[in-house]
Design a protein around this motif. Structure first.
Motif, PDB file in Angstrom:
ATOM      1  N   ALA A 125       0.804  -1.225   0.000  1.00 51.54           N
ATOM      2  CA  ALA A 125       0.000   0.000   0.000  1.00 51.54           C
ATOM      3  C   ALA A 125       0.837   1.276   0.000  1.00 51.54           C
ATOM      4  O   ALA A 125       0.640   2.172  -0.836  1.00 51.54           O
ATOM      5  N   ASP A 126       1.774   1.395   0.922  1.00 54.08           N
ATOM      6  CA  ASP A 126       2.588   2.611   0.998  1.00 54.08           C
ATOM      7  C   ASP A 126       3.478   2.766  -0.229  1.00 54.08           C
ATOM      8  O   ASP A 126       3.762   3.886  -0.668  1.00 54.08           O
ATOM      9  N   TYR A 127       3.903   1.657  -0.786  1.00 52.08           N
ATOM     10  CA  TYR A 127       4.759   1.698  -1.977  1.00 52.08           C
ATOM     11  C   TYR A 127       3.975   2.186  -3.193  1.00 52.08           C
ATOM     12  O   TYR A 127       4.491   2.962  -4.009  1.00 52.08           O
ATOM     13  N   LYS A 128       2.744   1.760  -3.295  1.00 55.35           N
ATOM     14  CA  LYS A 128       1.905   2.235  -4.404  1.00 55.35           C
ATOM     15  C   LYS A 128       1.668   3.735  -4.293  1.00 55.35           C
ATOM     16  O   LYS A 128       1.758   4.466  -5.286  1.00 55.35           O
ATOM     17  N   ALA A 129       1.394   4.191  -3.090  1.00 52.55           N
ATOM     18  CA  ALA A 129       1.151   5.619  -2.885  1.00 52.55           C
ATOM     19  C   ALA A 129       2.400   6.433  -3.214  1.00 52.55           C
ATOM     20  O   ALA A 129       2.319   7.485  -3.873  1.00 52.55           O
ATOM     21  N   ALA A 130       3.558   5.957  -2.782  1.00 55.01           N
ATOM     22  CA  ALA A 130       4.808   6.659  -3.054  1.00 55.01           C
ATOM     23  C   ALA A 130       5.111   6.663  -4.548  1.00 55.01           C
ATOM     24  O   ALA A 130       5.540   7.681  -5.112  1.00 55.01           O
ATOM     25  N   ALA A 131       4.888   5.537  -5.206  1.00 54.40           N
ATOM     26  CA  ALA A 131       5.152   5.436  -6.641  1.00 54.40           C
ATOM     27  C   ALA A 131       4.210   6.331  -7.438  1.00 54.40           C
ATOM     28  O   ALA A 131       4.619   6.980  -8.410  1.00 54.40           O
ATOM     29  N   GLN A 132       2.957   6.374  -7.042  1.00 57.51           N
ATOM     30  CA  GLN A 132       1.993   7.228  -7.738  1.00 57.51           C
ATOM     31  C   GLN A 132       2.361   8.705  -7.587  1.00 57.51           C
ATOM     32  O   GLN A 132       2.238   9.489  -8.525  1.00 57.51           O
ATOM     33  N   LYS A 133       2.835   9.075  -6.410  1.00 51.51           N
ATOM     34  CA  LYS A 133       3.268  10.452  -6.195  1.00 51.51           C
ATOM     35  C   LYS A 133       4.497  10.754  -7.061  1.00 51.51           C
ATOM     36  O   LYS A 133       4.591  11.814  -7.674  1.00 51.51           O
ATOM     37  N   ALA A 134       5.449   9.819  -7.103  1.00 42.55           N
ATOM     38  CA  ALA A 134       6.633  10.018  -7.925  1.00 42.55           C
ATOM     39  C   ALA A 134       6.256  10.175  -9.398  1.00 42.55           C
ATOM     40  O   ALA A 134       6.777  11.062 -10.087  1.00 42.55           O
ATOM     41  N   GLU A 135       5.365   9.332  -9.860  1.00 47.04           N
ATOM     42  CA  GLU A 135       4.942   9.411 -11.265  1.00 47.04           C
ATOM     43  C   GLU A 135       4.288  10.759 -11.550  1.00 47.04           C
ATOM     44  O   GLU A 135       4.560  11.391 -12.579  1.00 47.04           O
ATOM     45  N   ALA A 136       3.461  11.226 -10.622  1.00 44.97           N
ATOM     46  CA  ALA A 136       2.793  12.515 -10.794  1.00 44.97           C
ATOM     47  C   ALA A 136       3.788  13.666 -10.829  1.00 44.97           C
ATOM     48  O   ALA A 136       3.563  14.680 -11.502  1.00 44.97           O
ATOM     49  N   LEU A 137       4.912  13.499 -10.125  1.00 46.13           N
ATOM     50  CA  LEU A 137       5.938  14.543 -10.063  1.00 46.13           C
ATOM     51  C   LEU A 137       6.977  14.413 -11.173  1.00 46.13           C
ATOM     52  O   LEU A 137       7.906  15.209 -11.247  1.00 46.13           O
ATOM     53  N   GLY A 138       6.821  13.388 -12.003  1.00 42.44           N
ATOM     54  CA  GLY A 138       7.744  13.207 -13.111  1.00 42.44           C
ATOM     55  C   GLY A 138       9.074  12.582 -12.720  1.00 42.44           C
ATOM     56  O   GLY A 138      10.076  12.755 -13.423  1.00 42.44           O
ATOM     57  N   ILE A 139       9.081  11.819 -11.625  1.00 39.51           N
ATOM     58  CA  ILE A 139      10.296  11.156 -11.152  1.00 39.51           C
ATOM     59  C   ILE A 139      10.240   9.684 -11.536  1.00 39.51           C
ATOM     60  O   ILE A 139       9.218   9.020 -11.350  1.00 39.51           O
ATOM     61  N   GLY A 140      11.339   9.137 -12.050  1.00 38.03           N
ATOM     62  CA  GLY A 140      11.419   7.715 -12.345  1.00 38.03           C
ATOM     63  C   GLY A 140      11.453   6.902 -11.070  1.00 38.03           C
ATOM     64  O   GLY A 140      11.783   7.406  -9.987  1.00 38.03           O
ATOM     65  N   ILE A 141      11.121   5.609 -11.182  1.00 38.30           N
ATOM     66  CA  ILE A 141      10.967   4.763  -9.999  1.00 38.30           C
ATOM     67  C   ILE A 141      11.799   3.489 -10.141  1.00 38.30           C
ATOM     68  O   ILE A 141      11.585   2.689 -11.060  1.00 38.30           O
ATOM     69  N   ASN A 142      12.732   3.309  -9.226  1.00 37.84           N
ATOM     70  CA  ASN A 142      13.485   2.066  -9.075  1.00 37.84           C
ATOM     71  C   ASN A 142      13.103   1.431  -7.746  1.00 37.84           C
ATOM     72  O   ASN A 142      12.442   2.064  -6.908  1.00 37.84           O
ATOM     73  N   ALA A 143      13.526   0.213  -7.521  1.00 38.91           N
ATOM     74  CA  ALA A 143      13.270  -0.446  -6.238  1.00 38.91           C
ATOM     75  C   ALA A 143      14.365  -1.466  -5.966  1.00 38.91           C
ATOM     76  O   ALA A 143      14.956  -2.023  -6.888  1.00 38.91           O
ATOM     77  N   GLY A 144      14.606  -1.699  -4.680  1.00 33.44           N
ATOM     78  CA  GLY A 144      15.593  -2.698  -4.331  1.00 33.44           C
ATOM     79  C   GLY A 144      15.667  -2.972  -2.851  1.00 33.44           C
ATOM     80  O   GLY A 144      15.339  -2.112  -2.043  1.00 33.44           O
ATOM     81  N   HIS A 145      16.079  -4.152  -2.496  1.00 37.05           N
ATOM     82  CA  HIS A 145      16.357  -4.678  -1.166  1.00 37.05           C
ATOM     83  C   HIS A 145      15.370  -5.785  -0.818  1.00 37.05           C
ATOM     84  O   HIS A 145      14.170  -5.556  -0.713  1.00 37.05           O
ATOM     85  N   ASP A 146      15.912  -6.990  -0.676  1.00 39.86           N
ATOM     86  CA  ASP A 146      15.155  -8.185  -0.277  1.00 39.86           C
ATOM     87  C   ASP A 146      14.101  -8.609  -1.293  1.00 39.86           C
ATOM     88  O   ASP A 146      13.167  -9.347  -0.948  1.00 39.86           O
ATOM     89  N   LEU A 147      14.236  -8.179  -2.527  1.00 40.04           N
ATOM     90  CA  LEU A 147      13.335  -8.670  -3.571  1.00 40.04           C
ATOM     91  C   LEU A 147      13.816 -10.043  -4.026  1.00 40.04           C
ATOM     92  O   LEU A 147      15.015 -10.300  -4.117  1.00 40.04           O
ATOM     93  N   ASP A 148      12.848 -10.928  -4.323  1.00 33.68           N
ATOM     94  CA  ASP A 148      13.211 -12.288  -4.722  1.00 33.68           C
ATOM     95  C   ASP A 148      12.127 -12.873  -5.631  1.00 33.68           C
ATOM     96  O   ASP A 148      11.184 -12.174  -6.024  1.00 33.68           O
ATOM     97  N   LEU A 149      12.259 -14.147  -5.954  1.00 32.10           N
ATOM     98  CA  LEU A 149      11.320 -14.787  -6.876  1.00 32.10           C
ATOM     99  C   LEU A 149       9.926 -14.935  -6.292  1.00 32.10           C
ATOM    100  O   LEU A 149       8.965 -15.170  -7.027  1.00 32.10           O
ATOM    101  N   ASN A 150       9.789 -14.806  -4.981  1.00 33.37           N
ATOM    102  CA  ASN A 150       8.470 -14.921  -4.355  1.00 33.37           C
ATOM    103  C   ASN A 150       7.687 -13.616  -4.390  1.00 33.37           C
ATOM    104  O   ASN A 150       6.468 -13.624  -4.580  1.00 33.37           O
ATOM    105  N   ASN A 151       8.369 -12.484  -4.208  1.00 30.25           N
ATOM    106  CA  ASN A 151       7.640 -11.219  -4.042  1.00 30.25           C
ATOM    107  C   ASN A 151       7.784 -10.248  -5.204  1.00 30.25           C
ATOM    108  O   ASN A 151       7.150  -9.199  -5.228  1.00 30.25           O
TER     109      ASN A 151
END
Length: 237
Positions: free
Chosen positions: A170-196
């Motif tokens: 939920a919080d990640y979607k809200a942050a990403a939507q705000k970034a997109e609205a502000l014209g900022i690109g979005i990366n992600a990282g840390h503890d990502l794996d084949l499950n999530n």
């Protein structure tokens, strides 16, 4: 499709455990690209406990996809950026002694210093990204300091995903939507794996890039490196 940048710090950790050059981080980086990944990420810490400064310069000569260098923006790091000129610099707030990056920037408190640092990096022709927690206020602050992208710190997502994915995202979607609205690109990282991973990019389809190292290298012990790269790319499609 969200792009996959493979963090090869753990390859350097294995090499450093015995000294010498086995495995070779340069050869592994070349193979990772050949197997289909779209980027190579390194984090040359001052104590050189995994990636060394020499590794960074050696990799610059062979990486043909996106070269992303992470680090705390001290004088040493800025000198590396000036001389190597990677495609992307990802700024993390962690001091040298920490085991791994474990928090995002407070973009409000550090607005002045981040603005100056990012301006200097962009003047070198390098795209900038800064590590942030999934907090709308921090994303708004990121916009003010002039960064090209944010990298969402996904440890909390990975932990929460095991309990309730929809709550964790939920919080990640809200942050990403705000970034997109502000014209900022979005990366992600840390503890990502084949499950999530798949759920993350399904819920945040505007994600530009994920940086994955520890889990991917661990999976490669079982599946082989080439097959593992394909498994992660499949999750991103």
């Amino acid at each position: 499709m969200t792009r996959l940048s493979v963090n090869i710090n753990k390859v350097a950790t294995l090499r450093n455990a015995r000294g010498g050059n086995n495995p070779s981080v340069v050869q592994v980086a070349k193979d990772i690209e050949r197997f289909g990944a779209q980027g190579i990420t390194v984090h040359p810490r001052p104590d050189e406990r995994h990636i060394t400064t020499k590794d960074v310069y050696d990799l610059k000569e062979v990486v043909t996809t996106e070269f992303n260098i992470e680090g705390y923006p001290d004088d040493r790091f800025m000198k590396i950026l000036e001389e190597v000129r990677p495609d992307q610099a990802t700024l993390v707030p962690d001091p040298p002694h920490v085991l791994t990056s474990n928090a995002g920037w407070d973009t409000v408190e550090n607005e002045k210093s981040l603005t100056e640092i990012i301006s200097s990096i962009k003047a070198l022709g390098i795209r900038t990204s800064i590590f942030v927690n999934p907090n709308v206020e921090m994303v708004e602050g990121a916009s003010k300091v002039g960064t090209d992208r944010i990298e969402l710190y996904t440890e909390m997502y990975a932990t929460g995903f095991l309990k309730e994915p929809s709550t964790a995202i939920a919080d990640y979607k809200a942050a990403a939507q705000k970034a997109e609205a502000l014209g900022i690109g979005i990366n992600a990282g840390h503890d990502l794996d084949l499950n999530n991973l798949k759920y993350l990019v399904q819920e945040i389809p505007m994600m530009d890039e994920v940086s994955i190292g520890h889990a991917l290298i661990c999976d490669a012990l079982y599946y082989g490196l080439e097959n593992t790269i394909q498994l992660y790319l499949r999750e991103l499609q």
